[in-house]
Design a protein around this motif. Structure first.
Motif: not given
Length: 475
Positions: A9-18, A41-47
């Motif tokens: 539910x939040x807008x977040x940058x990629x973990x790598x900043x890429x 980030x994929x794991x965070x999405x599944x979380x």
């Protein structure tokens, strides 16, 4: 314009900043820079999807349906802006983009209504030993992988039934067209979708992020629309955890015209089936089989219509055919046409890539194409119509079925009995009989052979996101 990942539910940058650039197909220039998600980030999405799952599954179907209905209304209100965004990043003519927005929004409306029609059944065991009670439950966390050619409709066709069924999702959009998917996320959030129910993960590393999610035991569904080649890979990966899969894969649609057809209607149908989205559609007519007695007239009239189309930037109101999506796509189309010409085909109109900026290819009609030509074996995905002649019904059916694909076919004839007979004989999941358009949110969309597994749209589309549970009971 949103350009970050949408997770929990939040807008977040990629973990790598890429980040990666999204290009305008009309010029090759950069439109925007988008966050480039990676495995973490994929794991965070599944979380996020897994955490939101129980609450969303327990939400009353009427409430889920009202959220989807609100999303339909918001898309309809913002149709002009969404169409412009689609045209900008995809290249399709603005008229086609407006049509896509309407079509895409309808999936939210259809599945808003289907949410309250999740059925079950109660029967008695034949031996009289017990009752057979069958109920439906959401399959769980779903990974949705969508292509670039219909960036809004392919997303809503998957998100709509998943949410209606009570599932949570991670959407991985095509890296050529992530902006539309991110716009969909914003609309769904505004419509009231709880945090974590819908997550959107743009990434240039599609294979890695999807594989990472498929290895996660919490992921129970994969729905993929794309090439058969990639579909085979994903099916193998999904097998490792026995993940429920739906696949809408490649097409190679035959367009069969018998001599007794209404030629005016056949030409109109051919223009729709071939030129919708500039030919960049899995449902696009790919192989034209025309009975010998009318082949010259059909070819002449089709070439006349296609040569009159206005080619230009998709965002220009006057444009009827925009650029193809990227350099690889236009180069493939150019190579297929060159190969056909070298083998003896003739270009009645078009036939060569223009010089200059952008990924353009002109509307092209080819005659004298051999039945074994390479251009008949591959999905063209461009505004090219190769025409082959036939002399009888059996030959027409044989030519139509001479492919590993079986998504859709088109048949034009003035004889209803023949039309129905040929429609049954053609190996395809869908047939347009005297129609150049088959797609409808209320109809089951999907193919046979190597064109896919499962169906999207209709009540069948909802069932793809539900598991049947049998309870044996006495009373």
């Amino acid at each position: 314009m949103e350009t970050e990942l949408f997770l929990g539910g939040k807008w977040v940058p990629a973990s790598s900043g890429n980040r990666f650039d999204v290009l305008d197909p009309a010029t090759g220039d950069t439109i925007a820079s988008v966050a480039d998600g990676a495995e973490v980030d994929a794991i965070a999405a599944v979380d996020a999807a897994a955490a939101a799952g129980p609450g969303w599954a327990a939400t009353p179907p009427r409430v889920r349906g009202e959220v989807l209905r609100k999303a339909f209304e918001l898309m309809t209100e913002r149709a002009a802006d969404l169409a412009e965004l689609i045209s900008l990043e995809n290249g399709k003519a603005l008229t086609d983009a407006k049509g896509e927005v309407t079509y895409a929004a309808e999936f939210f409306r259809w599945f808003a209504e289907e949410a309250v029609r999740i059925d079950g059944n109660l029967t008695g065991a034949p031996g009289g030993t017990n009752r057979i009670l069958v109920t439906r439950q959401p399959v769980g966390v779903c990974v949705l992988v969508t292509p670039w050619n219909f960036p809004a409709a392919m997303a809503t066709r998957k998100i709509g039934p998943a949410l209606a069924a009570g599932c949570t999702v991670v959407l991985k959009p095509a890296s050529d067209t992530p902006l539309t998917a991110l716009a969909m996320a914003a609309i769904l959030a505004e419509a009231g979708v709880p945090e974590g129910v819908v997550n959107v993960l743009p990434s240039r590393s599609s294979g890695k992020v999807v594989s990472t999610m498929l290895r996660d035991a919490r992921v129970r569904k994969l729905s993929f629309t794309g090439s058969t080649e990639v579909g085979r890979i994903l099916l193998a990966q999904a097998a490792e955890n026995v993940v429920n899969t739906s696949m809408e894969l490649g097409g190679n649609a035959p367009f069969v015209v018998f001599a007794d057809a209404d030629l005016d209607a056949a030409i109109e149908g051919a223009m729709l089936a071939k030129m919708r989205n500039g030919g960049e559609a899995c449902t696009a007519a790919n192989r034209f089989f025309v009975e010998a007695g009318i082949a010259d007239e059909f070819s002449r009239r089709l070439a006349q219509r296609m040569s009159a189309l206005v080619v230009g930037p998709g965002t220009d109101e006057k444009t009827q055919v925009g650029p193809l999506v990227n350099e690889d796509t236009v180069a493939k189309v150019d190579d297929l046409v060159k190969g056909a010409l070298a083998a003896g085909a003739e270009a009645v109109t078009g036939g060569s890539r223009p010089a200059g900026k952008g990924f353009y290819y002109p509307p092209t009609v080819l005659t004298g194409v051999g039945a074994d030509a390479a251009i008949l074996r591959e999905e063209i995905f461009g505004p090219v119509a190769p025409i082959v002649t036939f002399t009888g019904e059996d030959e027409a059916v044989r030519l139509a079925n001479d492919t590993e694909f079986g998504l859709v076919a088109y048949v034009y004839t003035g004889d209803l009995a023949r039309g129905l007979r040929v429609s049954e004989r053609i190996e395809a999941g869908m047939v347009g009989l005297n129609r150049g358009l088959v797609s409808d949110p209320a109809a089951p969309f999907g193919g046979v052979k190597q064109s896919g597994i499962g169906r999207e749209g209709g009540h069948e589309g909802l069932l793809e996101y539900l598991e049947s549970k049998y309870i044996a009971v006495n009373w």
